[in-house]
Design a protein around this motif. Structure first.
Motif, PDB file in Angstrom:
ATOM      1  N   THR A 114       4.662 -12.322 -15.990  1.00 34.35           N
ATOM      2  CA  THR A 114       5.751 -12.943 -16.739  1.00 34.35           C
ATOM      3  C   THR A 114       6.652 -13.794 -15.861  1.00 34.35           C
ATOM      4  N   GLY A 115       6.315 -13.948 -14.613  1.00 30.36           N
ATOM      5  CA  GLY A 115       7.118 -14.781 -13.722  1.00 30.36           C
ATOM      6  C   GLY A 115       6.388 -14.894 -12.405  1.00 30.36           C
ATOM      7  N   GLU A 116       6.937 -15.682 -11.504  1.00 29.60           N
ATOM      8  CA  GLU A 116       6.378 -15.890 -10.164  1.00 29.60           C
ATOM      9  C   GLU A 116       5.856 -14.591  -9.545  1.00 29.60           C
ATOM     10  N   ARG A 117       6.678 -13.542  -9.661  1.00 27.61           N
ATOM     11  CA  ARG A 117       6.266 -12.295  -9.020  1.00 27.61           C
ATOM     12  C   ARG A 117       6.529 -11.091  -9.896  1.00 27.61           C
ATOM     13  N   GLU A 118       6.433 -11.276 -11.199  1.00 21.95           N
ATOM     14  CA  GLU A 118       6.664 -10.149 -12.101  1.00 21.95           C
ATOM     15  C   GLU A 118       5.353  -9.698 -12.738  1.00 21.95           C
ATOM     16  N   LEU A 119       5.039  -8.434 -12.542  1.00 17.33           N
ATOM     17  CA  LEU A 119       3.917  -7.819 -13.238  1.00 17.33           C
ATOM     18  C   LEU A 119       4.521  -6.885 -14.279  1.00 17.33           C
ATOM     19  N   GLU A 120       4.343  -7.259 -15.553  1.00 13.69           N
ATOM     20  CA  GLU A 120       4.948  -6.482 -16.635  1.00 13.69           C
ATOM     21  C   GLU A 120       3.907  -5.508 -17.168  1.00 13.69           C
ATOM     22  N   ILE A 121       4.249  -4.229 -17.176  1.00 13.65           N
ATOM     23  CA  ILE A 121       3.279  -3.182 -17.509  1.00 13.65           C
ATOM     24  C   ILE A 121       3.721  -2.428 -18.756  1.00 13.65           C
ATOM     25  N   THR A 122       2.815  -2.342 -19.716  1.00 12.03           N
ATOM     26  CA  THR A 122       3.122  -1.600 -20.940  1.00 12.03           C
ATOM     27  C   THR A 122       2.176  -0.406 -21.041  1.00 12.03           C
ATOM     28  N   PRO A 123       2.716   0.789 -20.827  1.00 11.54           N
ATOM     29  CA  PRO A 123       1.856   1.980 -20.929  1.00 11.54           C
ATOM     30  C   PRO A 123       1.525   2.239 -22.398  1.00 11.54           C
ATOM     31  N   PRO A 124       0.444   2.985 -22.650  1.00 13.73           N
ATOM     32  CA  PRO A 124       0.051   3.251 -24.040  1.00 13.73           C
ATOM     33  C   PRO A 124       1.140   3.977 -24.832  1.00 13.73           C
ATOM     34  N   ARG A 125       1.946   4.789 -24.163  1.00 12.54           N
ATOM     35  CA  ARG A 125       3.073   5.449 -24.851  1.00 12.54           C
ATOM     36  C   ARG A 125       4.310   5.284 -23.999  1.00 12.54           C
ATOM     37  N   GLY A 126       5.463   5.327 -24.659  1.00 16.96           N
ATOM     38  CA  GLY A 126       6.729   5.229 -23.934  1.00 16.96           C
ATOM     39  C   GLY A 126       6.879   6.369 -22.940  1.00 16.96           C
ATOM     40  N   LEU A 127       7.676   6.139 -21.922  1.00 15.38           N
ATOM     41  CA  LEU A 127       7.931   7.152 -20.908  1.00 15.38           C
ATOM     42  C   LEU A 127       9.340   7.684 -21.100  1.00 15.38           C
ATOM     43  N   ARG A 128       9.467   8.999 -21.207  1.00 12.67           N
ATOM     44  CA  ARG A 128      10.783   9.605 -21.425  1.00 12.67           C
ATOM     45  C   ARG A 128      11.637   9.540 -20.172  1.00 12.67           C
ATOM     46  N   LYS A 129      12.941   9.396 -20.397  1.00 12.10           N
ATOM     47  CA  LYS A 129      13.907   9.389 -19.298  1.00 12.10           C
ATOM     48  C   LYS A 129      13.768  10.635 -18.424  1.00 12.10           C
ATOM     49  N   HIS A 130      13.958  10.448 -17.127  1.00 12.39           N
ATOM     50  CA  HIS A 130      13.902  11.533 -16.130  1.00 12.39           C
ATOM     51  C   HIS A 130      12.521  12.146 -15.988  1.00 12.39           C
ATOM     52  N   SER A 131      11.473  11.381 -16.301  1.00 11.64           N
ATOM     53  CA  SER A 131      10.159  11.974 -16.066  1.00 11.64           C
ATOM     54  C   SER A 131       9.425  11.241 -14.951  1.00 11.64           C
ATOM     55  N   ALA A 132       8.617  12.011 -14.250  1.00 16.73           N
ATOM     56  CA  ALA A 132       7.821  11.439 -13.164  1.00 16.73           C
ATOM     57  C   ALA A 132       6.606  10.753 -13.759  1.00 16.73           C
ATOM     58  N   PHE A 133       6.216   9.634 -13.183  1.00 17.43           N
ATOM     59  CA  PHE A 133       4.990   8.978 -13.637  1.00 17.43           C
ATOM     60  C   PHE A 133       4.337   8.266 -12.457  1.00 17.43           C
ATOM     61  N   THR A 134       3.059   7.928 -12.626  1.00 16.53           N
ATOM     62  CA  THR A 134       2.371   7.187 -11.566  1.00 16.53           C
ATOM     63  C   THR A 134       1.747   5.932 -12.154  1.00 16.53           C
ATOM     64  N   VAL A 135       1.776   4.885 -11.359  1.00 14.50           N
ATOM     65  CA  VAL A 135       1.146   3.620 -11.743  1.00 14.50           C
ATOM     66  C   VAL A 135       0.140   3.297 -10.661  1.00 14.50           C
ATOM     67  N   THR A 136      -1.076   2.979 -11.062  1.00 15.21           N
ATOM     68  CA  THR A 136      -2.078   2.578 -10.077  1.00 15.21           C
ATOM     69  C   THR A 136      -2.531   1.156 -10.386  1.00 15.21           C
ATOM     70  N   VAL A 137      -2.366   0.287  -9.411  1.00 13.78           N
ATOM     71  CA  VAL A 137      -2.740  -1.122  -9.587  1.00 13.78           C
ATOM     72  C   VAL A 137      -3.880  -1.426  -8.625  1.00 13.78           C
ATOM     73  N   ARG A 138      -4.980  -1.937  -9.172  1.00 14.30           N
ATOM     74  CA  ARG A 138      -6.091  -2.396  -8.324  1.00 14.30           C
ATOM     75  C   ARG A 138      -6.068  -3.915  -8.284  1.00 14.30           C
ATOM     76  N   TYR A 139      -6.253  -4.486  -7.098  1.00 10.61           N
ATOM     77  CA  TYR A 139      -6.074  -5.937  -6.956  1.00 10.61           C
ATOM     78  C   TYR A 139      -6.827  -6.478  -5.757  1.00 10.61           C
ATOM     79  N   ASP A 140      -6.939  -7.794  -5.699  1.00 10.39           N
ATOM     80  CA  ASP A 140      -7.501  -8.446  -4.520  1.00 10.39           C
ATOM     81  C   ASP A 140      -7.023  -9.894  -4.465  1.00 10.39           C
ATOM     82  N   GLY A 141      -7.304 -10.533  -3.332  1.00 14.31           N
ATOM     83  CA  GLY A 141      -6.889 -11.921  -3.167  1.00 14.31           C
ATOM     84  C   GLY A 141      -6.380 -12.163  -1.756  1.00 14.31           C
ATOM     85  N   VAL A 142      -5.996 -13.404  -1.514  1.00 14.28           N
ATOM     86  CA  VAL A 142      -5.430 -13.769  -0.219  1.00 14.28           C
ATOM     87  C   VAL A 142      -3.905 -13.788  -0.388  1.00 14.28           C
ATOM     88  N   PRO A 143      -3.190 -12.881   0.290  1.00 11.69           N
ATOM     89  CA  PRO A 143      -1.736 -12.843   0.096  1.00 11.69           C
ATOM     90  C   PRO A 143      -1.110 -14.196   0.437  1.00 11.69           C
TER      91      PRO A 143
END
Ligand code: TRP
Ligand code: ZN
Length: 481
Positions: A114-143
């Protein structure tokens, strides 16, 4: 809670029925919860899209493989975080790399650029306040290498070197190589696992936990166990002579030096200087804040790169060419001023660079060089030259220098002069007490100019408004203070 406790007084059958009713109500109540997107920025006036809202990162697990032939980086970064609101979606800062997949709590999530350096992530369900979660991003390219007025008009970020790559990200380069909440206000622990062709090494922050070989490749696993700002994470790849020791005060040390310059006198003495500076600064400012120290010494001040900067990467500064002792004092000084106590907003940068420059002066004073007061006087009478396309030395407002002047020489020199003038004004004892209280009270956290001014007044018992106005808030040369 109170309802359940009073229900305990009722006959068993009713209690059970009550509990059943509550259980039935719970999902309906949950459906009423409002989930909202996290903000795409942290609110830093100089960098509105750096960092994000709605969560706090606790740990980055960054796994990379690097091919020095093509400069291609393949990565899997797992971000462990805690929500600070009910989140329908959230952003990570991530620049240009090809995103192959995103998972949230192990389930595929949709994502968008959504922008120069924004990766916008929508999980299948909302995440409740004060809960732990993990995001795993797989990627490649020349930085993408960054450059521009912000950092001396020089390249920064994930940088190809003569024999591999190094990482010097300050202020906004971390997101060119790992998806992150890229602002010093959200520090986290960092585990880095990097795989390189056999014969090369990968050097990270903190301690080398393990290394292993398989299929003609070597993998290095590093862990930094104290909170780390994203811009201080490194991943230096190349040929290195690695040596380890422990400082007399007990800090484990690891130095990695490019073998091409291993016999350069400055490269040879960098580990020795690092040991001494680490322990001695702890005597002045309070315990060394981290659980390891060291250096990464590159050989990039030769064609085609001709680079000679250094960055205070946490626990292990990165030098683009062998530093002199003063350079080591500067970068190790940053471990207290910048790395442990970090800026709240990027405009507070003088608290990093002014302190690190002042540490150079103080180090000289303590080692038979000129007194810091003389360094102050010389800079006051004869400030360092400024490039013609930059504001003249005395024109900068140190506490709010604008984004493009973050590393202007006045930030370093007038910042250091401010500290030395303060030392002169309130006296050596109160000044050192101020510095120690500062690094102790703000350890692993963030702080801004206003907080420093308030503490200086408290510790010294003096009204310092006019002093700080002249030194930090006025675009003119101070004459009375
Ligand atoms: N903080 C560095 C110093 O010690 C200067 C710096 C800022 C830098 N951004 C950088 C160096 C990027 C190398 C790359 O003065
Ligand atoms: Zn510095």
């Amino acid at each position: 809670m109170a309802t359940l406790r009073s229900a305990g007084r009722l006959p068993l059958a009713v209690t059970a029925a009550g509990a059943a009713t509550l259980a039935l109500l719970a999902p309906a109540a949950a459906a009423d919860v409002r989930y909202e997107p996290g903000a795409p920025g942290m609110g830093d006036p100089y960098f509105p899209d750096l960092g994000n809202g709605g969560y706090d990162v606790t740990h980055y697990y960054i796994k990379t493989a690097y091919d020095p032939g093509t400069d291609e980086l393949t990565g899997t970064t797992t971000v462990k975080a805690t929500t600070t609101q009910n989140l329908s979606r959230f952003n990570l800062d991530f620049h240009k790399m090809n995103v192959r997949s995103v998972r949230v709590n192990g389930r595929a999530a949709s994502f968008d650029r959504t922008g120069e350096r924004e990766l916008e992530i929508t999980p299948p369900r909302g995440l409740r306040k004060h809960s732990a979660f993990t995001v795993t991003v797989r990627y490649d390219g020349v930085p993408q290498v960054l450059s521009g007025p912000v950092v001396f008009d020089l390249p920064y970020g994930f940088l190809p070197t003569r024999d591999g790559a190094t990482v010097m990200s300050e202020p906004d380069g971390a997101s060119t190589w790992f998806p992150s909440n890229d602002h010093p206000r959200d520090k986290a622990l960092v585990t880095l696992e990097t795989t390189v062709p056999h014969g090369l090494k990968a050097i990270g922050n903190g301690r080398l936990v393990r290394q292993w070989s398989a299929h003609g490749e070597d993998t290095f696993l590093w862990r930094e166990d104290r909170p780390t700002a994203t811009y201080l994470v490194t991943n230096s790849i190349g040929r290195f002579d690695v040596s380890t020791t422990t400082t007399p005060k007990g800090v484990p040390q690891l130095d990695a030096v490019d073998p091409e310059i291993a016999s350069d006198p400055d490269a040879l003495s960098t580990p020795r200087h690092t040991t001494r500076v680490t322990d001695e600064l702890a005597g002045y400012f309070g315990d060394y804040p981290f659980t390891s120290t060291g250096s990464i010494v590159e050989n990039d001040n030769v064609p085609p790169l001709n680079l000679e900067n250094a960055l205070e990467t946490q626990t292990r500064p990165t030098y683009q060419s062998p530093p002199v002792e003063r350079g080591v004092a500067h970068e190790i000084g940053h471990q207290w001023f910048g790395d442990s106590v970090s800026v709240r907003d990027w405009r507070d940068i003088w608290l990093n660079e002014g302190f690190a420059k002042w540490v150079e002066w103080y180090w000289a004073e303590k080692h038979g060089g000129q007194p810091a007061q003389l360094s102050f006087q010389q800079s006051y009478d004869n400030p360092p030259p400024i490039q013609p396309d930059r504001p003249p030395f005395w024109d900068l407002v140190i506490a709010d220098p604008t984004r493009d002047q973050l590393f202007h020489r006045a930030i370093y020199f007038r910042g250091a002069m401010t500290l030395q003038a303060l030392r002169h004004k309130i006296g050596d004892g109160p000044f050192l007490r101020l510095v120690r209280t500062w690094v102790d009270g703000k350890r692993y956290g963030n702080a801004g100019t206003g907080e420093f001014e308030a503490l200086a007044e408290k510790v010294s018992g003096q009204d310092l408004d006019a002093f700080f106005k002249a030194w930090l808030h006025s675009p003119t040369k101070p004459t009375t203070w």
